[in-house]
Design a protein around this motif. Structure first.
Motif, PDB file in Angstrom:
ATOM      1  N   MET A   1     -19.045 -10.928  25.525  1.00  0.00           N
ATOM      2  CA  MET A   1     -18.085 -10.557  26.556  1.00  0.00           C
ATOM      3  C   MET A   1     -18.204  -9.055  26.842  1.00  0.00           C
ATOM      4  O   MET A   1     -18.161  -8.246  25.914  1.00  0.00           O
ATOM      5  CB  MET A   1     -16.660 -10.881  26.086  1.00  0.00           C
ATOM      6  N   ASN A   2     -18.346  -8.702  28.115  1.00  0.00           N
ATOM      7  CA  ASN A   2     -18.434  -7.300  28.507  1.00  0.00           C
ATOM      8  C   ASN A   2     -17.063  -6.828  28.991  1.00  0.00           C
ATOM      9  O   ASN A   2     -16.668  -7.081  30.135  1.00  0.00           O
ATOM     10  CB  ASN A   2     -19.487  -7.110  29.603  1.00  0.00           C
ATOM     11  N   LEU A   3     -16.347  -6.167  28.122  1.00  0.00           N
ATOM     12  CA  LEU A   3     -15.008  -5.701  28.437  1.00  0.00           C
ATOM     13  C   LEU A   3     -15.049  -4.648  29.541  1.00  0.00           C
ATOM     14  O   LEU A   3     -15.990  -3.863  29.639  1.00  0.00           O
ATOM     15  CB  LEU A   3     -14.357  -5.084  27.198  1.00  0.00           C
ATOM     16  N   ASN A   4     -14.002  -4.638  30.366  1.00  0.00           N
ATOM     17  CA  ASN A   4     -13.902  -3.588  31.378  1.00  0.00           C
ATOM     18  C   ASN A   4     -12.471  -3.488  31.887  1.00  0.00           C
ATOM     19  O   ASN A   4     -12.010  -4.358  32.627  1.00  0.00           O
ATOM     20  CB  ASN A   4     -14.844  -3.859  32.559  1.00  0.00           C
ATOM     21  N   ILE A   5     -11.765  -2.449  31.456  1.00  0.00           N
ATOM     22  CA  ILE A   5     -10.427  -2.160  31.968  1.00  0.00           C
ATOM     23  C   ILE A   5     -10.372  -0.684  32.330  1.00  0.00           C
ATOM     24  O   ILE A   5     -10.446   0.185  31.456  1.00  0.00           O
ATOM     25  CB  ILE A   5      -9.325  -2.492  30.934  1.00  0.00           C
ATOM     26  N   GLN A   6     -10.232  -0.417  33.624  1.00  0.00           N
ATOM     27  CA  GLN A   6     -10.174   0.968  34.113  1.00  0.00           C
ATOM     28  C   GLN A   6      -8.776   1.350  34.613  1.00  0.00           C
ATOM     29  O   GLN A   6      -8.483   2.530  34.776  1.00  0.00           O
ATOM     30  CB  GLN A   6     -11.186   1.170  35.252  1.00  0.00           C
ATOM     31  N   GLU A  92     -11.492   0.821  29.103  1.00  0.00           N
ATOM     32  CA  GLU A  92     -12.915   0.810  29.463  1.00  0.00           C
ATOM     33  C   GLU A  92     -13.572  -0.394  28.781  1.00  0.00           C
ATOM     34  O   GLU A  92     -13.203  -1.520  29.025  1.00  0.00           O
ATOM     35  CB  GLU A  92     -13.574   2.151  29.108  1.00  0.00           C
ATOM     36  N   ASP A  93     -14.551  -0.151  27.894  1.00  0.00           N
ATOM     37  CA  ASP A  93     -15.223  -1.277  27.219  1.00  0.00           C
ATOM     38  C   ASP A  93     -14.905  -1.324  25.731  1.00  0.00           C
ATOM     39  O   ASP A  93     -15.614  -1.951  24.951  1.00  0.00           O
ATOM     40  CB  ASP A  93     -16.736  -1.192  27.427  1.00  0.00           C
ATOM     41  N   LYS A  94     -13.794  -0.682  25.342  1.00  0.00           N
ATOM     42  CA  LYS A  94     -13.407  -0.627  23.933  1.00  0.00           C
ATOM     43  C   LYS A  94     -12.208  -1.536  23.665  1.00  0.00           C
ATOM     44  O   LYS A  94     -11.201  -1.501  24.385  1.00  0.00           O
ATOM     45  CB  LYS A  94     -13.061   0.807  23.517  1.00  0.00           C
ATOM     46  N   PHE A  95     -12.303  -2.357  22.622  1.00  0.00           N
ATOM     47  CA  PHE A  95     -11.204  -3.203  22.150  1.00  0.00           C
ATOM     48  C   PHE A  95     -10.570  -2.486  20.962  1.00  0.00           C
ATOM     49  O   PHE A  95     -11.237  -2.257  19.943  1.00  0.00           O
ATOM     50  CB  PHE A  95     -11.728  -4.578  21.736  1.00  0.00           C
ATOM     51  N   ILE A  96      -9.304  -2.111  21.093  1.00  0.00           N
ATOM     52  CA  ILE A  96      -8.643  -1.272  20.092  1.00  0.00           C
ATOM     53  C   ILE A  96      -7.499  -2.055  19.459  1.00  0.00           C
ATOM     54  O   ILE A  96      -6.536  -2.419  20.130  1.00  0.00           O
ATOM     55  CB  ILE A  96      -8.113   0.019  20.740  1.00  0.00           C
ATOM     56  N   LYS A  97      -7.624  -2.323  18.170  1.00  0.00           N
ATOM     57  CA  LYS A  97      -6.557  -3.017  17.446  1.00  0.00           C
ATOM     58  C   LYS A  97      -5.392  -2.056  17.210  1.00  0.00           C
ATOM     59  O   LYS A  97      -5.598  -0.918  16.788  1.00  0.00           O
ATOM     60  CB  LYS A  97      -7.071  -3.541  16.103  1.00  0.00           C
ATOM     61  N   SER A  98      -4.190  -2.530  17.472  1.00  0.00           N
ATOM     62  CA  SER A  98      -3.010  -1.698  17.261  1.00  0.00           C
ATOM     63  C   SER A  98      -2.646  -1.629  15.787  1.00  0.00           C
ATOM     64  O   SER A  98      -2.928  -2.556  15.018  1.00  0.00           O
ATOM     65  CB  SER A  98      -1.825  -2.271  18.040  1.00  0.00           C
ATOM     66  N   ASN A  99      -2.042  -0.520  15.410  1.00  0.00           N
ATOM     67  CA  ASN A  99      -1.368  -0.466  14.107  1.00  0.00           C
ATOM     68  C   ASN A  99       0.065  -0.916  14.349  1.00  0.00           C
ATOM     69  O   ASN A  99       0.909  -0.153  14.820  1.00  0.00           O
ATOM     70  CB  ASN A  99      -1.392   0.956  13.540  1.00  0.00           C
ATOM     71  N   ILE A 100       0.335  -2.169  14.064  1.00  0.00           N
ATOM     72  CA  ILE A 100       1.625  -2.763  14.407  1.00  0.00           C
ATOM     73  C   ILE A 100       2.495  -2.900  13.169  1.00  0.00           C
ATOM     74  O   ILE A 100       2.088  -2.595  12.055  1.00  0.00           O
ATOM     75  CB  ILE A 100       1.434  -4.137  15.085  1.00  0.00           C
ATOM     76  N   ILE A 115     -12.101 -11.873  19.595  1.00  0.00           N
ATOM     77  CA  ILE A 115     -12.790 -10.675  19.090  1.00  0.00           C
ATOM     78  C   ILE A 115     -14.248 -11.001  18.755  1.00  0.00           C
ATOM     79  O   ILE A 115     -15.142 -10.166  18.933  1.00  0.00           O
ATOM     80  CB  ILE A 115     -12.036 -10.109  17.879  1.00  0.00           C
ATOM     81  N   ASP A 116     -14.488 -12.229  18.298  1.00  0.00           N
ATOM     82  CA  ASP A 116     -15.862 -12.634  17.947  1.00  0.00           C
ATOM     83  C   ASP A 116     -16.809 -12.623  19.147  1.00  0.00           C
ATOM     84  O   ASP A 116     -18.028 -12.588  18.971  1.00  0.00           O
ATOM     85  CB  ASP A 116     -15.855 -14.034  17.309  1.00  0.00           C
ATOM     86  N   GLU A 117     -16.258 -12.667  20.357  1.00  0.00           N
ATOM     87  CA  GLU A 117     -17.089 -12.630  21.570  1.00  0.00           C
ATOM     88  C   GLU A 117     -17.428 -11.202  22.011  1.00  0.00           C
ATOM     89  O   GLU A 117     -18.156 -11.001  22.977  1.00  0.00           O
ATOM     90  CB  GLU A 117     -16.378 -13.357  22.722  1.00  0.00           C
ATOM     91  N   ILE A 118     -16.867 -10.222  21.303  1.00  0.00           N
ATOM     92  CA  ILE A 118     -17.026  -8.819  21.688  1.00  0.00           C
ATOM     93  C   ILE A 118     -18.050  -8.149  20.771  1.00  0.00           C
ATOM     94  O   ILE A 118     -18.097  -8.419  19.577  1.00  0.00           O
ATOM     95  CB  ILE A 118     -15.664  -8.085  21.598  1.00  0.00           C
ATOM     96  N   PRO A 120     -19.360  -5.976  18.146  1.00  0.00           N
ATOM     97  CA  PRO A 120     -18.616  -5.336  17.041  1.00  0.00           C
ATOM     98  C   PRO A 120     -18.555  -3.814  17.156  1.00  0.00           C
ATOM     99  O   PRO A 120     -17.592  -3.191  16.684  1.00  0.00           O
ATOM    100  CB  PRO A 120     -19.392  -5.761  15.789  1.00  0.00           C
ATOM    101  N   ASP A 121     -19.549  -3.212  17.770  1.00  0.00           N
ATOM    102  CA  ASP A 121     -19.557  -1.754  17.943  1.00  0.00           C
ATOM    103  C   ASP A 121     -18.511  -1.278  18.943  1.00  0.00           C
ATOM    104  O   ASP A 121     -18.247  -0.066  19.038  1.00  0.00           O
ATOM    105  CB  ASP A 121     -20.936  -1.273  18.406  1.00  0.00           C
ATOM    106  N   LYS A 122     -17.933  -2.235  19.688  1.00  0.00           N
ATOM    107  CA  LYS A 122     -16.913  -1.887  20.672  1.00  0.00           C
ATOM    108  C   LYS A 122     -15.496  -2.198  20.172  1.00  0.00           C
ATOM    109  O   LYS A 122     -14.530  -2.092  20.923  1.00  0.00           O
ATOM    110  CB  LYS A 122     -17.161  -2.653  21.973  1.00  0.00           C
ATOM    111  N   VAL A 123     -15.378  -2.615  18.913  1.00  0.00           N
ATOM    112  CA  VAL A 123     -14.076  -2.954  18.330  1.00  0.00           C
ATOM    113  C   VAL A 123     -13.629  -1.813  17.428  1.00  0.00           C
ATOM    114  O   VAL A 123     -14.358  -1.402  16.516  1.00  0.00           O
ATOM    115  CB  VAL A 123     -14.144  -4.279  17.549  1.00  0.00           C
ATOM    116  N   TYR A 124     -12.421  -1.312  17.673  1.00  0.00           N
ATOM    117  CA  TYR A 124     -11.921  -0.129  16.963  1.00  0.00           C
ATOM    118  C   TYR A 124     -10.616  -0.438  16.255  1.00  0.00           C
ATOM    119  O   TYR A 124      -9.815  -1.245  16.717  1.00  0.00           O
ATOM    120  CB  TYR A 124     -11.691   1.023  17.948  1.00  0.00           C
ATOM    121  N   LYS A 125     -10.416   0.242  15.132  1.00  0.00           N
ATOM    122  CA  LYS A 125      -9.148   0.174  14.386  1.00  0.00           C
ATOM    123  C   LYS A 125      -8.846   1.565  13.877  1.00  0.00           C
ATOM    124  O   LYS A 125      -9.727   2.255  13.357  1.00  0.00           O
ATOM    125  CB  LYS A 125      -9.284  -0.803  13.202  1.00  0.00           C
ATOM    126  N   ALA A 126      -7.629   2.000  14.048  1.00  0.00           N
ATOM    127  CA  ALA A 126      -7.242   3.339  13.609  1.00  0.00           C
ATOM    128  C   ALA A 126      -7.531   3.512  12.118  1.00  0.00           C
ATOM    129  O   ALA A 126      -7.283   2.598  11.328  1.00  0.00           O
ATOM    130  CB  ALA A 126      -5.771   3.586  13.900  1.00  0.00           C
TER     131      ALA A 126
END
Length: 304
Positions: A1-6, A92-100, A115-118, A120-126
């Motif tokens: 999956m190619n994420l894109n949120i501008q 943009e193209d980064k998936f960022i997990k919240s600290n909830i 998340i498995d469709e993304i 892994p280099d574009k998945v971030y966690k604080a």
């Protein structure tokens, strides 16, 4: 999956929509996270699962009408998974997990299939547990990122404060080329009409250059004035305390000229239509009893 949120309003192609299935029993007062839920628990008017399921299916139907790919969480028995915006966000193209809130960690695991469709280099966690943010506080607006926060000294004890300045700094570090502007929000565990739980409870861009805003949601008048200067007073739709309480700023854009809105938002929906924006009306007043609405229950993955 190619994420894109501008931004918040470009044509939506893929989204995670929460679920009210197996939502669990009415919470005990001490289990509630916000003053509006507390109000309805005390009054015996806390929303029924069956009603909330119907409301969310109405949204799913609208999304499918516009050919949007809709992902849903895996069902966790007796667990609230309605507010998918809280648990992660895409910029943009980064998936960022919240600290909830720690009690809600299971929710992110329920969308692991997404998340498995993304990449892994574009998945971030604080990197640290003291970096707090939730998706409802973060809005991308082209080259700007708007972030709701709370700067009060009682932040550690304020359960309705979900994003701190460390969270703001973390998002800023991921997007050094964007202008990041934080807004200090009013918080209250006692009165939902004085509580801006997230930034999207008192502000949201719509269309190409318009926005919905609740002036009293901002602790610092200069933050409100920043948005007046940014958008222009004539481009802002001001909502009052009662409209904020019913979540009028928490609609959801499918495109610059298409929004999903609650059917009882008569004044807002009339204004939107005056801008030649198509308003897809749905019933969502039961969901609103938990101090969240349409933006809170959706987490966009791809926009054109």
């Amino acid at each position: 999956m190619n994420l894109n949120i501008q931004n918040e309003t470009s044509r939506l192609r893929a989204v995670v929509l929460g679920t009210a299935v197996s939502n669990g029993p009415v919470p005990k007062l001490e289990e509630a996270y916000d003053p509006k839920s507390i109000e309805h628990i005390k009054a015996g008017t806390y929303p029924k699962e069956s009603d909330m399921v119907l409301e969310m299916e109405a949204v799913a139907k609208v999304l499918h009408k516009y050919d949007v790919k809709v992902y849903r969480p895996e069902i966790i028995q007796d667990y609230n998974q309605i507010f998918s915006r809280d648990i992660a966000l895409v910029i943009e193209d980064k998936f960022i997990k919240s600290n909830i809130l720690p009690d809600r960690e299971k929710e992110i695991k329920a969308i692991q299939h997404v998340i498995d469709e993304i990449d892994p280099d574009k998945v971030y966690k604080a990197p640290s547990e003291d970096i707090h943010f939730e998706g409802g506080d973060i809005m991308i607006h082209n080259d700007h990122i708007f972030i709701g926060t709370y700067k009060g000294d009682d932040y550690p004890d304020c359960i309705v404060a979900r994003t701190n300045m460390k969270g703001v700094a973390y998002i800023e570090s991921l997007f050094p080329n964007k202008t990041v502007k934080e807004f200090d929000l009013n918080k209250s565990m006692k009165d939902p009409k004085d509580n801006a739980l997230h930034l999207d409870c008192c502000f949201q861009p719509v269309g190409t250059n318009k926005a919905i805003i609740h002036k009293e949601g901002f602790r610092n008048p200069r933050d409100y004035e920043y948005l007046v200067d940014f958008f222009g007073m004539d481009n802002l739709f001001h909502i009052d305390k009662n409209e904020m309480y019913h979540m009028n700023s928490n609609i959801f854009s499918i495109a610059e000229d298409v929004v999903i809105s609650e059917k009882n938002f008569i004044r807002l929906n009339t204004w939107l239509r005056s801008l030649n924006i198509t308003v897809e009306e749905v019933p969502y007043s039961e969901i609103a009893k938990q101090e969240g609405l349409l933006r809170c229950t959706t987490m966009p993955l791809i926009r054109d």
